[in-house]
Scaffold this motif. Structure first.
Motif, PDB file in Angstrom:
ATOM      1  N   ILE A 108      26.794-114.930  28.072  1.00  0.00           N
ATOM      2  CA  ILE A 108      25.980-113.624  28.767  1.00  0.00           C
ATOM      3  C   ILE A 108      24.764-114.411  28.283  1.00  0.00           C
ATOM      4  O   ILE A 108      24.345-113.599  27.718  1.00  0.00           O
ATOM      5  CB  ILE A 108      26.252-112.383  28.557  1.00  0.00           C
ATOM      6  CG1 ILE A 108      28.012-112.228  28.721  1.00  0.00           C
ATOM      7  CG2 ILE A 108      25.922-111.328  29.207  1.00  0.00           C
ATOM      8  CD1 ILE A 108      28.413-110.124  27.709  1.00  0.00           C
ATOM      9  N   THR A 109      24.019-114.297  29.781  1.00  0.00           N
ATOM     10  CA  THR A 109      23.217-114.593  29.677  1.00  0.00           C
ATOM     11  C   THR A 109      21.700-113.478  29.964  1.00  0.00           C
ATOM     12  O   THR A 109      21.049-113.694  30.198  1.00  0.00           O
ATOM     13  CB  THR A 109      23.051-115.600  31.195  1.00  0.00           C
ATOM     14  OG1 THR A 109      23.093-115.064  32.506  1.00  0.00           O
ATOM     15  CG2 THR A 109      23.939-116.496  30.868  1.00  0.00           C
ATOM     16  N   SER A 110      22.124-112.724  30.114  1.00  0.00           N
ATOM     17  CA  SER A 110      21.114-111.501  30.833  1.00  0.00           C
ATOM     18  C   SER A 110      21.749-110.476  29.829  1.00  0.00           C
ATOM     19  O   SER A 110      22.736-109.624  30.262  1.00  0.00           O
ATOM     20  CB  SER A 110      21.524-111.238  32.371  1.00  0.00           C
ATOM     21  OG  SER A 110      20.446-110.027  33.295  1.00  0.00           O
ATOM     22  N   SER A 111      20.454-109.673  29.974  1.00  0.00           N
ATOM     23  CA  SER A 111      21.478-108.310  29.835  1.00  0.00           C
ATOM     24  C   SER A 111      21.360-106.939  30.889  1.00  0.00           C
ATOM     25  O   SER A 111      21.639-105.987  30.163  1.00  0.00           O
ATOM     26  CB  SER A 111      19.960-107.529  28.621  1.00  0.00           C
ATOM     27  OG  SER A 111      18.681-107.078  29.280  1.00  0.00           O
ATOM     28  N   ASP A 112      21.303-107.812  32.203  1.00  0.00           N
ATOM     29  CA  ASP A 112      21.855-106.777  33.008  1.00  0.00           C
ATOM     30  C   ASP A 112      22.821-105.902  32.890  1.00  0.00           C
ATOM     31  O   ASP A 112      23.169-106.626  32.941  1.00  0.00           O
ATOM     32  CB  ASP A 112      21.144-107.558  33.902  1.00  0.00           C
ATOM     33  CG  ASP A 112      21.578-107.046  34.897  1.00  0.00           C
ATOM     34  OD1 ASP A 112      20.335-105.667  35.509  1.00  0.00           O
ATOM     35  OD2 ASP A 112      22.021-106.907  36.115  1.00  0.00           O
ATOM     36  N   ARG A 113      23.329-104.501  32.581  1.00  0.00           N
ATOM     37  CA  ARG A 113      24.546-104.475  33.099  1.00  0.00           C
ATOM     38  C   ARG A 113      25.163-105.419  34.036  1.00  0.00           C
ATOM     39  O   ARG A 113      26.902-105.211  33.971  1.00  0.00           O
ATOM     40  CB  ARG A 113      24.630-103.090  33.225  1.00  0.00           C
ATOM     41  CG  ARG A 113      26.309-101.786  33.030  1.00  0.00           C
ATOM     42  CD  ARG A 113      25.485-100.685  33.237  1.00  0.00           C
ATOM     43  NE  ARG A 113      26.570 -99.772  32.738  1.00  0.00           N
ATOM     44  CZ  ARG A 113      27.111 -98.589  32.603  1.00  0.00           C
ATOM     45  NH1 ARG A 113      26.442 -98.161  32.768  1.00  0.00           N
ATOM     46  NH2 ARG A 113      28.501 -98.307  32.765  1.00  0.00           N
ATOM     47  N   ALA A 114      23.915-105.246  35.229  1.00  0.00           N
ATOM     48  CA  ALA A 114      25.648-105.703  36.072  1.00  0.00           C
ATOM     49  C   ALA A 114      26.172-107.092  35.912  1.00  0.00           C
ATOM     50  O   ALA A 114      27.157-107.532  36.992  1.00  0.00           O
ATOM     51  CB  ALA A 114      24.993-105.658  37.714  1.00  0.00           C
ATOM     52  N   GLU A 115      25.523-107.357  34.987  1.00  0.00           N
ATOM     53  CA  GLU A 115      25.821-108.873  35.000  1.00  0.00           C
ATOM     54  C   GLU A 115      26.408-109.322  33.618  1.00  0.00           C
ATOM     55  O   GLU A 115      27.907-109.672  32.896  1.00  0.00           O
ATOM     56  CB  GLU A 115      24.485-110.213  34.532  1.00  0.00           C
ATOM     57  CG  GLU A 115      25.349-111.330  33.955  1.00  0.00           C
ATOM     58  CD  GLU A 115      23.969-112.384  33.569  1.00  0.00           C
ATOM     59  OE1 GLU A 115      25.213-112.972  33.055  1.00  0.00           O
ATOM     60  OE2 GLU A 115      23.447-112.475  34.420  1.00  0.00           O
ATOM     61  N   ALA A 116      26.464-108.286  32.432  1.00  0.00           N
ATOM     62  CA  ALA A 116      26.617-107.914  30.907  1.00  0.00           C
ATOM     63  C   ALA A 116      28.695-107.561  31.438  1.00  0.00           C
ATOM     64  O   ALA A 116      29.287-107.840  30.557  1.00  0.00           O
ATOM     65  CB  ALA A 116      25.801-107.125  30.409  1.00  0.00           C
ATOM     66  N   GLU A 117      27.919-106.447  31.298  1.00  0.00           N
ATOM     67  CA  GLU A 117      29.290-105.109  31.465  1.00  0.00           C
ATOM     68  C   GLU A 117      30.677-105.897  32.033  1.00  0.00           C
ATOM     69  O   GLU A 117      31.622-105.998  31.775  1.00  0.00           O
ATOM     70  CB  GLU A 117      29.123-103.957  32.127  1.00  0.00           C
ATOM     71  CG  GLU A 117      30.492-103.119  32.168  1.00  0.00           C
ATOM     72  CD  GLU A 117      30.507-101.425  32.772  1.00  0.00           C
ATOM     73  OE1 GLU A 117      31.310-101.085  32.064  1.00  0.00           O
ATOM     74  OE2 GLU A 117      29.515-101.566  33.435  1.00  0.00           O
ATOM     75  N   PRO A 118      30.698-106.208  33.226  1.00  0.00           N
ATOM     76  CA  PRO A 118      31.679-107.418  33.885  1.00  0.00           C
ATOM     77  C   PRO A 118      32.789-108.351  33.077  1.00  0.00           C
ATOM     78  O   PRO A 118      33.843-109.219  33.043  1.00  0.00           O
ATOM     79  CB  PRO A 118      31.640-107.854  35.244  1.00  0.00           C
ATOM     80  CG  PRO A 118      30.594-106.841  35.711  1.00  0.00           C
ATOM     81  CD  PRO A 118      29.379-106.565  34.341  1.00  0.00           C
TER      82      PRO A 118
END
Length: 536
Positions: free
Chosen positions: A247-257
């Motif tokens: 997972i390359t980012s802590s941003d929820r939009a990328e991490a949660e999926p």
């Protein structure tokens, strides 16, 4: 003959392919260097990418002994680029895209690379800021577009990978920078012996609890410019788990999926990422993607007890475990400790702490606390400057050899941390020496505030020379009720009234640590605290 442990960085994926690795590599987004490869690779596919990159580097004029600097958007392709450089006998220099353009320019001047591998956003942004990184490299290769004066991938396609070259065990293998929380980062040089044999080799054992299992999905979310990414990749893949997930980012939009799609059984993330996710978990109770986690791992920085507790409670395993490691870019891990739900079930306040760092890794590291002025060893339980002995110690600092030698006292290395060691060898962290307070420790105060003030996303305590320490509190909206604050800190050492900011206003390193010196400057506080800064 394939070795029993990962030894060679350059041929890591060749060796894994010969061993018949079946691990799937799953990505939260496509690689920047090869978006056409999609979001899932196998090990032979990763090997093919490394060979393709070797051909690019050869076409760009890279030769054995050269340095190849890598500075781009965070992704696992940092690892593939580093492996390709090492396979040719070149030395990769991994630099975070989070570095300020002026700082990046300094590190590039010190490393003097034959090639800089970067992306359009970083290169254009640095040029707009008046610090063109391409001026400090013989050639520049942009991986995702066209920028004036730089090579594109179309310019270097079609080259053949030269035969692999394996460096001497004690020759420079890879260079990575330290966190840079107190100024310009140092460039730490590691060898095959320190990085691959000592660090990756340790992780390639199937240790109880820690070692990857055949049915594991091992997920990471941290800075892949950090040296941790190389040891983590080699150690995990050598044990052939079912999947390695990135997972390359802590941003929820990328991490949660990504967590929901590739549900991890082992999750490692930098503490700032975990802290950001923690508040979403508090809001939503739990994320579906964390239910299978049996082991959480945190390194890079201190972590709060509330964060550990929240994630352990998010797992549906009967007895999930949290492993906290303490170490440095120069040394690798020095101690580790396990936490469980039971060990953190005490009431809020000063009782629960993650500042107890466990004990030195048996047979691999030794620690002692010394008087910061005389450098003489202190009695058990007395806080002092922590020194270590480890065979994983880096070879030196690029362009700052004197600074590196000044941190050595005989065979002992000054970590720059203040802590105590009890009669059993257990380590308790107090502060960084440069951040030391006259009364109390800023790290413990920050833990207590985190426990007692749920609205605080982060709290930093900054020492000043001419008054009480200044707390800086980050909240979602940048506001804080002063009455709530006073209740939370009424039994703590005297502090000034808090300065309140939002999460995004805190200047951070690539690994999520708050750059305290930059924060002082931003808030108009004196640049010097009570520490000497000698050991940074």
């Amino acid at each position: 003959m394939i070795p029993s442990k990962p030894i060679h960085l350059g041929t890591l994926f060749d060796d894994l392919t010969v061993r018949g690795s079946t691990t799937a590599v799953r990505l939260s987004r496509p690689l920047d260097i090869a978006p056409e490869a999609g979001v899932e690779l196998d090990v032979p596919g990763a090997r093919s990418l490394v060979l393709r990159i070797c051909g690019w580097f050869a076409q760009a004029g890279v030769r054995s002994g050269d340095r190849v600097a890598i500075a781009k958007r965070n992704h696992w392709d940092y690892v593939l680029l580093a492996c390709a450089a090492a396979r040719m006998g070149a030395v990769p220099v991994s630099l975070s895209a989070h570095l300020a353009p002026s700082t990046l320019a300094i590190l590039l001047r010190r490393s003097d690379p034959a090639l800089l591998v970067t992306d359009t956003a970083l290169l254009r942004g640095a040029r707009d800021a008046g610090h063109d990184p391409s001026l400090h490299a013989a050639r520049t290769l942009v991986v995702d577009g066209t920028v004036e004066g730089a090579l594109t991938l179309d310019d270097v396609r079609g080259g053949n990978a030269p035969p692999p070259r394996r460096p001497h065990l004690d020759a420079p293998l890879a260079i990575m920078h330290t966190s840079g929380t107190t100024g310009v980062p140092k460039l730490a040089v590691h060898s095959t012996r320190t990085l691959m044999r000592r660090l990756a080799g340790f992780e390639s054992h199937r240790w109880p609890i820690l070692g990857s299992r055949r049915d594991d999905t091992v997920t990471s979310s941290f800075s892949f410019a950090h040296g941790r990414a190389l040891a983590w990749t080699a150690g995990v893949l050598w044990l052939s788990p079912d999947a390695l997930s990135v997972i390359t980012s802590s941003d929820r939009a990328e991490a949660e999926p990504a967590l929901r799609l590739h549900r991890p059984t082992v999750l490692e993330a930098q503490p700032a990422t975990l802290a950001r996710w923690q508040h979403h978990l508090d809001e939503d109770r739990r994320w579906e993607g964390l239910q299978r986690v049996r082991l959480f791992v945190s390194t890079f920085d201190a972590v709060h007890p509330s964060t550990v507790r929240t994630f352990l409670n998010a797992s549906e395993r009967r007895a999930p475990v949290w492993m906290q490691g303490w170490g440095q870019s120069e040394t690798g891990p020095l101690t580790f400790r396990f936490f469980t739900r039971r060990s953190l079930s005490r009431s809020q306040g000063v009782g629960a702490t993650t500042r107890d760092l466990g004990r030195p890794i048996p047979g691999r590291t030794r620690l002692r606390a010394v008087d910061p002025r005389t450098l003489r060893p202190l009695p058990p339980g007395t806080p002092g400057l922590l020194f270590c002995r480890t065979e994983a110690l880096c070879l030196g600092y690029v362009g700052e050899e004197g600074r590196w030698r000044d941190k050595l006292v005989g065979p002992w290395w000054g970590t720059g941390d203040i802590g105590s060691i009890d009669r059993t060898g257990a380590v308790r962290l107090v502060d960084r020496e440069v951040d030391a307070l006259t009364e109390g420790g800023c790290l413990e105060i920050e833990d207590v505030v985190d426990e007692r003030l749920p609205r605080a996303l982060e709290c930093l305590v900054l020492g000043v020379t001419d008054g009480p320490p200044v707390p800086v509190v980050a909240t979602e909206d940048g506001t804080l009720d002063l009455g709530d604050w006073k209740v939370a800190v009424e039994d703590l050492p005297t502090m000034a009234d808090p300065m309140v900011v939002t999460w995004d206003e805190l200047p951070r390193t690539g690994t999520g640590k708050v750059r305290r010196s930059a924060l002082r400057e931003k808030l108009g506080l004196p640049a010097d605290g009570r520490g000497t800064g000698r050991w940074t």
